[in-house]
Design an enzyme around this catalytic site. Sequence first.
Site, PDB file in Angstrom:
ATOM      1  CB  CYS A 158      -4.710   6.817   6.213  1.00 57.21           C
ATOM      2  SG  CYS A 158      -3.928   7.095   7.806  1.00 57.21           S
ATOM      3  CE  LYS A 204      -8.597  -0.414   3.662  1.00 58.92           C
ATOM      4  NZ  LYS A 204      -9.082   0.657   4.544  1.00 58.92           N
ATOM      5  CG  ASN A 241     -11.817  -2.020   5.676  1.00 59.71           C
ATOM      6  OD1 ASN A 241     -11.328  -0.910   5.855  1.00 59.71           O
ATOM      7  ND2 ASN A 241     -11.606  -3.013   6.515  1.00 59.71           N
ATOM      8  N   GLY A 242     -14.553  -2.646   7.128  1.00 57.55           N
ATOM      9  CA  GLY A 242     -15.120  -1.912   8.248  1.00 57.55           C
ATOM     10  C   GLY A 242     -16.104  -2.729   9.063  1.00 57.55           C
ATOM     11  N   GLY A 243     -15.807  -2.923  10.342  1.00 49.54           N
ATOM     12  CA  GLY A 243     -16.747  -3.542  11.266  1.00 49.54           C
ATOM     13  C   GLY A 243     -16.927  -5.034  11.124  1.00 49.54           C
ATOM     14  N   GLY A 285      -9.755  -6.002   9.344  1.00 49.10           N
ATOM     15  CA  GLY A 285      -8.608  -5.342   9.930  1.00 49.10           C
ATOM     16  C   GLY A 285      -8.306  -5.806  11.332  1.00 49.10           C
ATOM     17  NE  ARG A 286     -10.332  -1.517  14.428  1.00 46.80           N
ATOM     18  CZ  ARG A 286     -11.421  -0.919  14.924  1.00 46.80           C
ATOM     19  NH1 ARG A 286     -11.455  -0.572  16.185  1.00 46.80           N
ATOM     20  NH2 ARG A 286     -12.464  -0.696  14.152  1.00 46.80           N
ATOM     21  CD  GLN A 333      -2.848   1.400   2.243  1.00 44.22           C
ATOM     22  OE1 GLN A 333      -2.427   1.729   3.336  1.00 44.22           O
ATOM     23  NE2 GLN A 333      -4.143   1.157   2.002  1.00 44.22           N
TER      24      GLN A 333
END
Length: 351
Positions: free
Chosen positions: A115, A154, A226-228, A248-249, A85
């Site tokens: 970001c 992204k 992406n997300g959650g 991600g996390r 990236q």
Amino acid sequence: MSVNGRDPAAPQEVILTEKSSDFNAWRFCVAPMMEWTDRHCRSLHRLLSRRARLYTEMVAAGAVLHGPRARLIGFDPAERPLAVQLGGSEPEELAAAARACADFGYDEINLNVGCPSKRVKKGAFGACLMRAPDLVAEGVAAMKAAVALPVTVKCRIGVDEQDPEEALFGFAGRVVAAGADALIVHARKAWLDGLSPKDNRHIPPLDYDIVRRLKLAHPDVPVVVNGGLTTIEATRERLKEVDGVMVGRAAYQDPALLLAVDPELFGEPASFADAFGAVEAYVPYLEARLAEGVPLAAMTRHMLGLYNGRPGARAFRRHLATQAQRRGAGVEVLREALAFVGAPDEAQAAE
């Protein structure tokens, strides 16, 4: 606004056409995460899943061109499929950085337009570029002209006061026209004024439906959400609507999640029956890097969540987090930590 003669606001399950291998390449991705998805983390994740698409931490295009290139973008071929990236906004600089990354053997060049940190805002890259779709399109076109690899973007669904419907669809149209091979969308706005980068990861509400409608608008381009997303079940739901998911996390904090990716999402056997097998396979990597002078803690920090929910997990984390910091700590520290979670003895592991 209609999409291919359909009302995009109407609830419906997207009927995806049969995916080519290129579409499947993005079916499950592990998000690029600063200070987390370094080469040691990626080596562990690759042992947990053969099929997950991995991403580097974001690296500024200027740093690739003028910094210690091997340290910044070097990787072990075993990590592939692997995307790098890039952060940046100057088309010629992005193109030159993309060429350098292609020479290193990456499988994809991804441009960060998501970001929200102050550092990337000041540097004119990251989420603030949602306001400059033409500039991003120029960067994509320049990278496409420079390399034969897929070039992907992204992004967020918008920033600050932008209307997501106008921002996302307008932005996507420009970068796809410029040649973007896939769109990865963090399904939240980024509030560059008023929220910290940490808060931007969870406070702005998720809008999966707008990503579903983006897929309807671009049926020939892989669209990844992406997300959650924290479970395999949740990823399956999203895969009814788009081509891929990016986690991600959850993938970092509970890396054992990756053991389910190959069998559950690709219909292929898992790399190992459990996390213990993956850890044993990781030991030679640890030993090789230790011999190069890499501190044990720099590698084992990525394993702290590996046994979450298992009896002894807290003791495992505590022992590894404290003892791996000692000067000269070796793989014996990991084996001591494994004893807290009931690791198989060496005889069993050898069978």
